[in-house]
Design an enzyme around this catalytic site. Sequence first.
Site, mmCIF file in Angstrom:
data_model
loop_
_atom_site.group_PDB
_atom_site.id
_atom_site.type_symbol
_atom_site.label_atom_id
_atom_site.label_comp_id
_atom_site.label_asym_id
_atom_site.label_seq_id
_atom_site.Cartn_x
_atom_site.Cartn_y
_atom_site.Cartn_z
ATOM 1 N N PRO A 2 -15.922 77.078 -74.115
ATOM 2 C CA PRO A 2 -16.569 77.184 -72.813
ATOM 3 C C PRO A 2 -17.676 76.155 -72.591
ATOM 4 C CG PRO A 2 -17.535 78.769 -74.276
ATOM 5 C CD PRO A 2 -16.471 78.043 -75.063
ATOM 6 N N PRO A 38 -14.117 79.427 -79.201
ATOM 7 C CA PRO A 38 -14.184 78.596 -80.403
ATOM 8 C C PRO A 38 -15.527 77.860 -80.467
ATOM 9 C CG PRO A 38 -12.705 77.612 -78.788
ATOM 10 C CD PRO A 38 -13.119 78.950 -78.245
ATOM 11 N N ARG A 43 -20.267 74.111 -75.175
ATOM 12 C CA ARG A 43 -21.180 73.097 -74.635
ATOM 13 C C ARG A 43 -22.142 73.795 -73.696
ATOM 14 N NH1 ARG A 43 -17.948 71.359 -77.500
ATOM 15 N NH2 ARG A 43 -16.568 69.594 -77.350
ATOM 16 N N ARG A 75 -8.902 85.458 -71.384
ATOM 17 C CA ARG A 75 -9.748 86.469 -72.003
ATOM 18 C C ARG A 75 -9.670 87.761 -71.195
ATOM 19 N NH1 ARG A 75 -11.289 81.110 -72.818
ATOM 20 N NH2 ARG A 75 -11.953 80.846 -74.959
#
Length: 131
Positions: A2, A38, A43, A75
Site C-alpha cells: 500500500p 507486504p 510507502r 482484502r
Amino acid sequence: MPHLIYEITDNLDVAEADIKGLLRKSNQVLIDQGGVYPTGGIRSRVIWLKDYCVADGAQSSDAFVHATLKIGAGRSDEARKKTGDELFAMLSEHFAAFFERHGLALSMEIAEFSEAGTWKKNNIHPRYKKN
C-alpha cells in the site's frame, strides 16, 4: 503496495507535527496487520499544502490532515475496516496535543483499485520474505 499519502496544511508547526514519527508509526500500523500488506511494498509520504482554504477561511490558523491509503483489491471488508480503524486511531493520537490547542480537521479514506492498469517493479520484497 500500500501507499499512504498525507496531505497536510503548511500552518501546522513542523516540529510539533513530528512528521518522521508519523510516517514510521503509520508504516508500523500497516506492518502489524498480520501480513495483509507486504512490508516491502509499504510507502508513506507527506504532501505539504501551501494553497488551501478551511471552512470560510476566516481562521487562518485552521489546519487539516487528510490521509489516503491506496491498496490493491482483494482484502476483506474486515481487514480494510481494521486497518482504517487502527490507522485513524494512531493519526488521532499523534495529533491529539495539536488538536486540543488549534482548529484541526482529521480525515482518512481507503482507496482500493484493481491490479489491472498498475505497473510495479520492486526488489525490496525479498528482504521481508519468510523462509
